[in-house]
Design a protein around this motif. Structure first.
Motif, PDB file in Angstrom:
ATOM      1  N   HIS A 254       0.806  -1.216   0.000  1.00  0.00           N
ATOM      2  CA  HIS A 254       0.000   0.000   0.000  1.00  0.00           C
ATOM      3  C   HIS A 254       0.839   1.265   0.000  1.00  0.00           C
ATOM      4  O   HIS A 254       0.297   2.357  -0.191  1.00  0.00           O
ATOM      5  CB  HIS A 254      -0.940  -0.008   1.205  1.00  0.00           C
ATOM      6  N   SER A 255       2.147   1.140   0.230  1.00  0.00           N
ATOM      7  CA  SER A 255       3.007   2.327   0.201  1.00  0.00           C
ATOM      8  C   SER A 255       3.586   2.589  -1.184  1.00  0.00           C
ATOM      9  O   SER A 255       4.316   3.567  -1.359  1.00  0.00           O
ATOM     10  CB  SER A 255       4.152   2.155   1.207  1.00  0.00           C
ATOM     11  N   MET A 256       3.296   1.718  -2.152  1.00  0.00           N
ATOM     12  CA  MET A 256       3.794   1.908  -3.513  1.00  0.00           C
ATOM     13  C   MET A 256       2.631   1.886  -4.502  1.00  0.00           C
ATOM     14  O   MET A 256       1.576   1.298  -4.198  1.00  0.00           O
ATOM     15  CB  MET A 256       4.808   0.813  -3.867  1.00  0.00           C
ATOM     16  N   PRO A 257       2.774   2.530  -5.661  1.00  0.00           N
ATOM     17  CA  PRO A 257       1.692   2.494  -6.653  1.00  0.00           C
ATOM     18  C   PRO A 257       1.598   1.108  -7.287  1.00  0.00           C
ATOM     19  O   PRO A 257       2.523   0.651  -7.960  1.00  0.00           O
ATOM     20  CB  PRO A 257       2.116   3.557  -7.666  1.00  0.00           C
ATOM     21  N   THR A 258       0.499   0.426  -7.061  1.00  0.00           N
ATOM     22  CA  THR A 258       0.307  -0.925  -7.601  1.00  0.00           C
ATOM     23  C   THR A 258      -0.955  -0.949  -8.460  1.00  0.00           C
ATOM     24  O   THR A 258      -1.881  -0.148  -8.271  1.00  0.00           O
ATOM     25  CB  THR A 258       0.167  -1.958  -6.470  1.00  0.00           C
ATOM     26  N   SER A 259      -0.972  -1.862  -9.388  1.00  0.00           N
ATOM     27  CA  SER A 259      -2.158  -2.026 -10.228  1.00  0.00           C
ATOM     28  C   SER A 259      -3.274  -2.696  -9.441  1.00  0.00           C
ATOM     29  O   SER A 259      -3.041  -3.305  -8.388  1.00  0.00           O
ATOM     30  CB  SER A 259      -1.820  -2.850 -11.471  1.00  0.00           C
ATOM     31  N   HIS A 260      -4.498  -2.598  -9.965  1.00  0.00           N
ATOM     32  CA  HIS A 260      -5.661  -3.084  -9.235  1.00  0.00           C
ATOM     33  C   HIS A 260      -5.674  -4.605  -9.099  1.00  0.00           C
ATOM     34  O   HIS A 260      -6.374  -5.151  -8.230  1.00  0.00           O
ATOM     35  CB  HIS A 260      -6.942  -2.623  -9.946  1.00  0.00           C
ATOM     36  N   ASP A 261      -4.946  -5.305  -9.957  1.00  0.00           N
ATOM     37  CA  ASP A 261      -4.973  -6.761  -9.915  1.00  0.00           C
ATOM     38  C   ASP A 261      -3.873  -7.371  -9.039  1.00  0.00           C
ATOM     39  O   ASP A 261      -3.668  -8.584  -9.055  1.00  0.00           O
ATOM     40  CB  ASP A 261      -4.855  -7.322 -11.333  1.00  0.00           C
ATOM     41  N   VAL A 262      -3.190  -6.545  -8.261  1.00  0.00           N
ATOM     42  CA  VAL A 262      -2.235  -7.071  -7.284  1.00  0.00           C
ATOM     43  C   VAL A 262      -3.004  -7.524  -6.059  1.00  0.00           C
ATOM     44  O   VAL A 262      -3.678  -6.728  -5.401  1.00  0.00           O
ATOM     45  CB  VAL A 262      -1.183  -6.010  -6.902  1.00  0.00           C
ATOM     46  N   SER A 263      -2.923  -8.799  -5.736  1.00  0.00           N
ATOM     47  CA  SER A 263      -3.666  -9.385  -4.627  1.00  0.00           C
ATOM     48  C   SER A 263      -2.736  -9.666  -3.458  1.00  0.00           C
ATOM     49  O   SER A 263      -1.773 -10.441  -3.583  1.00  0.00           O
ATOM     50  CB  SER A 263      -4.357 -10.677  -5.074  1.00  0.00           C
ATOM     51  N   VAL A 264      -3.014  -9.042  -2.322  1.00  0.00           N
ATOM     52  CA  VAL A 264      -2.216  -9.289  -1.124  1.00  0.00           C
ATOM     53  C   VAL A 264      -2.407 -10.724  -0.651  1.00  0.00           C
ATOM     54  O   VAL A 264      -1.444 -11.380  -0.225  1.00  0.00           O
ATOM     55  CB  VAL A 264      -2.595  -8.282  -0.009  1.00  0.00           C
ATOM     56  N   GLU A 265      -3.622 -11.248  -0.746  1.00  0.00           N
ATOM     57  CA  GLU A 265      -3.871 -12.618  -0.302  1.00  0.00           C
ATOM     58  C   GLU A 265      -3.073 -13.625  -1.128  1.00  0.00           C
ATOM     59  O   GLU A 265      -2.573 -14.623  -0.598  1.00  0.00           O
ATOM     60  CB  GLU A 265      -5.370 -12.924  -0.390  1.00  0.00           C
ATOM     61  N   ARG A 266      -2.974 -13.367  -2.409  1.00  0.00           N
ATOM     62  CA  ARG A 266      -2.183 -14.258  -3.264  1.00  0.00           C
ATOM     63  C   ARG A 266      -0.713 -14.201  -2.875  1.00  0.00           C
ATOM     64  O   ARG A 266      -0.015 -15.231  -2.840  1.00  0.00           O
ATOM     65  CB  ARG A 266      -2.372 -13.879  -4.730  1.00  0.00           C
ATOM     66  N   LEU A 267      -0.215 -13.011  -2.569  1.00  0.00           N
ATOM     67  CA  LEU A 267       1.175 -12.863  -2.146  1.00  0.00           C
ATOM     68  C   LEU A 267       1.422 -13.540  -0.801  1.00  0.00           C
ATOM     69  O   LEU A 267       2.506 -14.072  -0.562  1.00  0.00           O
ATOM     70  CB  LEU A 267       1.548 -11.380  -2.077  1.00  0.00           C
ATOM     71  N   VAL A 268       0.414 -13.508   0.061  1.00  0.00           N
ATOM     72  CA  VAL A 268       0.552 -14.172   1.362  1.00  0.00           C
ATOM     73  C   VAL A 268       0.805 -15.659   1.167  1.00  0.00           C
ATOM     74  O   VAL A 268       1.661 -16.268   1.827  1.00  0.00           O
ATOM     75  CB  VAL A 268      -0.704 -13.929   2.229  1.00  0.00           C
ATOM     76  N   GLU A 269       0.068 -16.265   0.248  1.00  0.00           N
ATOM     77  CA  GLU A 269       0.254 -17.692  -0.010  1.00  0.00           C
ATOM     78  C   GLU A 269       1.595 -17.980  -0.681  1.00  0.00           C
ATOM     79  O   GLU A 269       2.216 -19.020  -0.443  1.00  0.00           O
ATOM     80  CB  GLU A 269      -0.883 -18.202  -0.898  1.00  0.00           C
ATOM     81  N   GLN A 270       2.066 -17.052  -1.507  1.00  0.00           N
ATOM     82  CA  GLN A 270       3.319 -17.262  -2.236  1.00  0.00           C
ATOM     83  C   GLN A 270       4.560 -17.037  -1.368  1.00  0.00           C
ATOM     84  O   GLN A 270       5.653 -17.454  -1.746  1.00  0.00           O
ATOM     85  CB  GLN A 270       3.379 -16.346  -3.456  1.00  0.00           C
ATOM     86  N   THR A 271       4.398 -16.364  -0.245  1.00  0.00           N
ATOM     87  CA  THR A 271       5.555 -16.020   0.589  1.00  0.00           C
ATOM     88  C   THR A 271       5.628 -16.875   1.847  1.00  0.00           C
ATOM     89  O   THR A 271       6.174 -16.438   2.863  1.00  0.00           O
ATOM     90  CB  THR A 271       5.499 -14.533   0.983  1.00  0.00           C
ATOM     91  N   VAL A 303       4.928   8.805 -14.909  1.00  0.00           N
ATOM     92  CA  VAL A 303       3.638   9.344 -14.478  1.00  0.00           C
ATOM     93  C   VAL A 303       2.654   8.232 -14.201  1.00  0.00           C
ATOM     94  O   VAL A 303       1.943   8.232 -13.186  1.00  0.00           O
ATOM     95  CB  VAL A 303       3.083  10.304 -15.556  1.00  0.00           C
ATOM     96  N   ASN A 304       2.590   7.263 -15.061  1.00  0.00           N
ATOM     97  CA  ASN A 304       1.613   6.182 -14.920  1.00  0.00           C
ATOM     98  C   ASN A 304       2.257   4.876 -14.444  1.00  0.00           C
ATOM     99  O   ASN A 304       1.782   3.788 -14.762  1.00  0.00           O
ATOM    100  CB  ASN A 304       0.920   5.930 -16.268  1.00  0.00           C
ATOM    101  N   VAL A 305       3.327   4.986 -13.695  1.00  0.00           N
ATOM    102  CA  VAL A 305       4.037   3.789 -13.247  1.00  0.00           C
ATOM    103  C   VAL A 305       3.204   3.046 -12.205  1.00  0.00           C
ATOM    104  O   VAL A 305       2.627   3.652 -11.300  1.00  0.00           O
ATOM    105  CB  VAL A 305       5.418   4.168 -12.682  1.00  0.00           C
ATOM    106  N   GLN A 306       3.109   1.738 -12.374  1.00  0.00           N
ATOM    107  CA  GLN A 306       2.387   0.877 -11.429  1.00  0.00           C
ATOM    108  C   GLN A 306       3.093  -0.479 -11.354  1.00  0.00           C
ATOM    109  O   GLN A 306       3.439  -1.064 -12.387  1.00  0.00           O
ATOM    110  CB  GLN A 306       0.929   0.679 -11.853  1.00  0.00           C
ATOM    111  N   VAL A 307       3.252  -0.956 -10.138  1.00  0.00           N
ATOM    112  CA  VAL A 307       3.839  -2.280  -9.939  1.00  0.00           C
ATOM    113  C   VAL A 307       2.734  -3.314 -10.133  1.00  0.00           C
ATOM    114  O   VAL A 307       1.687  -3.250  -9.475  1.00  0.00           O
ATOM    115  CB  VAL A 307       4.461  -2.404  -8.537  1.00  0.00           C
ATOM    116  N   GLY A 308       2.948  -4.235 -11.037  1.00  0.00           N
ATOM    117  CA  GLY A 308       1.933  -5.228 -11.353  1.00  0.00           C
ATOM    118  C   GLY A 308       2.244  -6.593 -10.762  1.00  0.00           C
ATOM    119  O   GLY A 308       3.329  -6.836 -10.223  1.00  0.00           O
ATOM    120  N   PRO A 309       1.286  -7.523 -10.864  1.00  0.00           N
ATOM    121  CA  PRO A 309       1.505  -8.876 -10.323  1.00  0.00           C
ATOM    122  C   PRO A 309       2.652  -9.605 -11.008  1.00  0.00           C
ATOM    123  O   PRO A 309       3.297 -10.461 -10.401  1.00  0.00           O
ATOM    124  CB  PRO A 309       0.158  -9.569 -10.554  1.00  0.00           C
ATOM    125  N   GLN A 310       2.920  -9.270 -12.282  1.00  0.00           N
ATOM    126  CA  GLN A 310       4.028  -9.926 -12.967  1.00  0.00           C
ATOM    127  C   GLN A 310       5.372  -9.570 -12.354  1.00  0.00           C
ATOM    128  O   GLN A 310       6.310 -10.394 -12.344  1.00  0.00           O
ATOM    129  CB  GLN A 310       4.010  -9.572 -14.463  1.00  0.00           C
TER     130      GLN A 310
END
Length: 353
Positions: A254-271, A303-310
């Motif tokens: 939440h402290s970085m610009p991320t795209s809408h399809d970044v899922s925290v729950e998915r990252l929880v399972e992956q980490t 300007v439109n930089v977003q960190v994506g799930p990829q």
């Protein structure tokens, strides 16, 4: 009597407090009476500060409890040990309760042991003094013992304070390990000095000094340090569980610009099996990969930089978590870390995952 002289007399005159109209236009510097001087001195204290707090060992902690995701059990244990005796001093005195003189935090590397102590120092309003093995040991005889005595003396002079020894197993070593059992070795002398200084700390809330330590190898800590009256509280800081990983990821994502399809729950399972430090590094790597992609695309303005799930997926594939190996993970379990059965129950009094 006047508390100041004309500046032309070349005599010392106290500085005027901020915001006070000076008398220099009239050719004199001074105060009307002692009460006026006392008020000026009190106003100058915040800007001058105590000389005891100017040591390189004294660190201003900016870490808050909110900056550490999860570890609620460990946070509560630390608050009970340090904050409660000061905030509820009357109740402690009435019940004749004595706060712990010291606390030992142990667990795998990268699990926020140092951050927890820094957050505790900020929350309790205590000065934070950090000492490592590099600050203690010296090629000159007697310097190591003198450094230990200086650290404790400095902690008492700027109380309330938290005296923190990082990697305590490297500062005061176990007398039963290897060839360090001889009483003439520098390690034995440092340990003897440390034990003496620990016993010299008053076990009252008004003393204001709490000794804390962190280690990845609690079995290497001498048993004399773990008895009541010294490091009587042992807190296991293990790898983050599901709730802790969710909290840590939420803080960073939440402290970085991320795209809408970044899922925290998915990252929880992956980490799973990631430590807190490795999760933080994972988020930085994902942001760096996003940075490289935008450089290649020619978007230099970002300007439109977003960190994506990829980006997170690629960062996870490149990660090698320390606790990913089952053998390594088992060696950092709470019981295995003590190594000696006599310490196993000691460490289990307070656990946190």
């Amino acid at each position: 009597p006047r508390w100041g002289t004309n500046r032309l007399d070349h005599e010392w005159s106290p500085p005027m407090p901020p915001g006070t109209q000076t008398q220099r236009e009239a050719g004199a510097v001074g105060w009307r009476d002692e009460a006026d001087l006392a008020k000026a001195l009190l106003a100058a204290i915040p800007s001058v500060g105590a000389s005891a707090l100017r040591s390189r060992w004294v660190v201003t902690s900016a870490t808050r409890w909110e900056d550490i995701g999860g570890y609620d059990t460990a946070k509560l244990a630390l608050q009970k040990a340090v904050e409660w005796p000061r905030q509820r001093k009357a109740a402690y005195d009435r019940l004749q309760l004595q706060p712990p003189r010291g606390a030992l935090l142990y667990g795998p590397p990268g699990c926020s042991k140092t951050m927890l102590v820094k957050a505790l120092a900020r929350s309790s309003g205590a000065s934070f003094l950090s000492v490592s093995a590099a600050d203690v040991f010296s090629p000159f005889v007697g310097d190591a013992e003198a450094a230990i005595r200086k650290a404790f003396r400095l902690a008492r002079s700027c109380s309330p304070s938290i005296l923190f020894f990082d990697e305590i197993d490297a500062v005061v070593m176990n007398r039963g390990s290897g060839d360090r059992s001889g009483g003439g070795s520098v390690e034995s002398r440092v340990l003897a000095t440390f034990l003496n200084e620990m016993d010299g700390i008053s076990a009252t809330c008004s003393d204001g000094v709490t000794v804390m330590a962190a280690t990845n190898r609690p079995a290497e800590v001498d048993s004399a340090l773990l008895r009541p009256g010294r490091f009587e509280l042992s807190i296991y800081i293990g790898p983050p569980d599901v709730a802790a990983r969710r909290a840590i990821l939420s803080l960073h994502v939440h402290s970085m610009p991320t795209s809408h399809d970044v899922s925290v729950e998915r990252l929880v399972e992956q980490t799973k099996h990631f430590t807190g430090a490795e999760i933080a590094n994972l988020c930085r790597e994902a942001a760096m990969l996003c940075f490289h992609d935008h450089l290649r695309s020619g978007d230099s303005a970002f300007v439109n930089v977003q960190v994506g799930p990829q980006h997170f997926d690629e960062a996870i594939r490149a990660s090698r978590p320390l606790l990913g190996d089952p053998e390594v993970r088992s060696s950092y379990s709470e019981r295995a870390m003590w190594g000696r059965s006599g310490h196993a129950e000691e460490g289990k009094r307070t656990g946190a995952g």
